[in-house]
Design a protein around this motif. Sequence first.
Motif, PDB file in Angstrom:
ATOM      1  N   TYR A 197       0.814  -1.218   0.000  1.00  0.00           N
ATOM      2  CA  TYR A 197       0.000   0.000   0.000  1.00  0.00           C
ATOM      3  C   TYR A 197       0.848   1.268   0.000  1.00  0.00           C
ATOM      4  CZ  TYR A 197      -4.026  -2.938   0.853  1.00  0.00           C
ATOM      5  OH  TYR A 197      -5.015  -3.886   0.737  1.00  0.00           O
ATOM      6  N   GLN A 242      -7.901   2.147   2.354  1.00  0.00           N
ATOM      7  CA  GLN A 242      -8.867   1.054   2.401  1.00  0.00           C
ATOM      8  C   GLN A 242      -8.101  -0.236   2.152  1.00  0.00           C
ATOM      9  OE1 GLN A 242     -12.099   1.350   3.146  1.00  0.00           O
ATOM     10  NE2 GLN A 242     -11.760   3.546   3.470  1.00  0.00           N
ATOM     11  N   TYR A 243      -8.035  -1.089   3.166  1.00  0.00           N
ATOM     12  CA  TYR A 243      -7.240  -2.297   3.065  1.00  0.00           C
ATOM     13  C   TYR A 243      -8.134  -3.492   2.734  1.00  0.00           C
ATOM     14  CZ  TYR A 243      -3.970   0.668   5.641  1.00  0.00           C
ATOM     15  OH  TYR A 243      -3.171   1.696   6.031  1.00  0.00           O
ATOM     16  N   ASP A 244      -7.498  -4.481   2.091  1.00  0.00           N
ATOM     17  CA  ASP A 244      -8.247  -5.714   1.849  1.00  0.00           C
ATOM     18  C   ASP A 244      -8.451  -6.439   3.162  1.00  0.00           C
ATOM     19  OD1 ASP A 244      -6.073  -7.779   2.300  1.00  0.00           O
ATOM     20  OD2 ASP A 244      -5.116  -6.507   0.777  1.00  0.00           O
ATOM     21  N   GLU A 245      -9.330  -7.398   3.150  1.00  0.00           N
ATOM     22  CA  GLU A 245      -9.742  -8.075   4.386  1.00  0.00           C
ATOM     23  C   GLU A 245      -8.574  -8.728   5.107  1.00  0.00           C
ATOM     24  OE1 GLU A 245     -12.892 -11.521   5.908  1.00  0.00           O
ATOM     25  OE2 GLU A 245     -12.846 -10.909   3.803  1.00  0.00           O
ATOM     26  N   GLU A 246      -7.703  -9.377   4.347  1.00  0.00           N
ATOM     27  CA  GLU A 246      -6.570 -10.067   4.958  1.00  0.00           C
ATOM     28  C   GLU A 246      -5.629  -9.074   5.650  1.00  0.00           C
ATOM     29  OE1 GLU A 246      -2.900 -13.077   3.706  1.00  0.00           O
ATOM     30  OE2 GLU A 246      -4.371 -12.433   2.209  1.00  0.00           O
ATOM     31  N   THR A 247      -5.373  -7.937   4.979  1.00  0.00           N
ATOM     32  CA  THR A 247      -4.488  -6.922   5.561  1.00  0.00           C
ATOM     33  C   THR A 247      -5.124  -6.314   6.807  1.00  0.00           C
ATOM     34  OG1 THR A 247      -3.574  -6.408   3.392  1.00  0.00           O
ATOM     35  CG2 THR A 247      -3.264  -4.753   5.126  1.00  0.00           C
ATOM     36  N   GLN A 248      -6.447  -6.055   6.734  1.00  0.00           N
ATOM     37  CA  GLN A 248      -7.129  -5.474   7.877  1.00  0.00           C
ATOM     38  C   GLN A 248      -7.072  -6.398   9.091  1.00  0.00           C
ATOM     39  OE1 GLN A 248      -8.522  -2.232   7.921  1.00  0.00           O
ATOM     40  NE2 GLN A 248      -8.281  -2.777  10.074  1.00  0.00           N
TER      41      GLN A 248
END
Length: 509
Positions: free
Chosen positions: A201, A343-349
Amino acid sequence: MNNALVLAAVIGLFTCRHVAGSQVHRVRGVPISKTSLYPADRDFQCLDGSLFIPFNRVNDDYCDCADGSDEPATSACSNGSFFCHNPGHRPQYIPSSWVNDGVCDCCDASDEYASGKSCVDNCHELGKEARIEAQRLAELAKEGNKIRLEMMNRGKQIKTEQQSQIVKLRADYEEAERMKKEKEVIKNQVEEREKIALEKYKPAEPERIINDPEEDEISSNEAEDYFNHLDSDSSGTVTVAELQVRQTFDVNRNGEVSLDEAKYFLNNKEEVTLQEFLDSAWANVKPYVMLEEGTFKQPNQEESETGEHDDPERSKEEEEEHEAEGEENAEDAEIESEPPAPQYDEETQILISEADKGRSQFKDAENAVKDLLAELRKLEDQIDRDYGPDQEFAPLDGQCFDYTDIEYVYTFCPFGKATQKSKSGGSEVILGHWHEWVEFKGNRYSAMKFDRGLACWNGPTRSTTVHLSCGTENKILAVSEPSRCEYAMEFATPAVCHVDGIGDSHDEL
């Protein structure tokens, strides 16, 4: 020497008393126990051994001995002492300078034998009153001593409990330290995974341009100055909270800086040091600082400097239309220059959440260690404190007692502090913090010293001496200020009530 002085000297030399039919001569102003030091049949030796004088020069109203021992019954020697026998009451010494001064000092009137002052012998009346008072004090000491024994037992119990608490706290502290290290390992692991996940990111690094060293130094100084500006509490770190109070970092312009917005500028960290700020955060922060200062130029601003807007043939409508388009383009450019809240993807979040949790748990473990260490040090300080030979003062630790006079409310907390507060309001004034015991007449525990109080205006720091006396309850009896910024309290407590020694002073009759 005039006749009056001669007469006084003759009168002052001897007193007589009958013992078993014989007459015994005794030097006036000298106790019976020291009569042998004043033999009338030979020269008198000064009590300091410095000089021999004829005996008829004793009490002759002329000071021969440096220690004043030759003139106990006259005021000739400034350092002489006159002994009041005071039959029926307590004997006492008074300065020889008080002899024949027209003031009755001895209750048996013996000090005014030649002054012409008519003194009343009231020793028996005073002795009776003194014996009644002594009886009262003896009863008070007896009752107080019972409470002192209870305080002793409680004090020893407190010490035993504290020793047990220390053993437990040390074990808890070791466990907390172990847990802290464990949480630190976990925190480092999840932060490493978080760091790797956030790499994608990060904006692509622009082509590296070799800058002028002077420009690099100026930029570094600018970044450091801004770091210090943000570090409002001078803690050496910039935190999310410190960014959230500055509208500069309100990316979406909704009137508040969200947690995500603030963490964006700190590379998703809760706080950064100066070096971390220089290495990574400043690149995110600087464009917004420039926007705030009006030094960040958009492309449309650069085009406007080429002179295209200076065509005199354009109509007023075209100019207005162009200006409107320019404003719209400027807004679009500004929006494009502002990176939106990440806005992060689910795995990163998930990884970010795990890292946040790891940091939070480590912080809790760290705080637990600090709290246990503080409690442990407090207990160790208490257990090493001198609470008296039998721990009788220990129950007073942690208690506070008030005393109110016309103007102030005084508070005394043994082993803590002494304070003063105006009855009309205002802040509390510290009169001193516990420092040490003060010994008086061989009694180590006769008074308590409090120092390091609030400094007086153009004066010393305030201090307080608390004088202890026997009483059946813990109570402040009086408060005074004998000297500027030096306070005195009288405190009654059963802790100093002893049966031994009450009324055992020897009266030489």
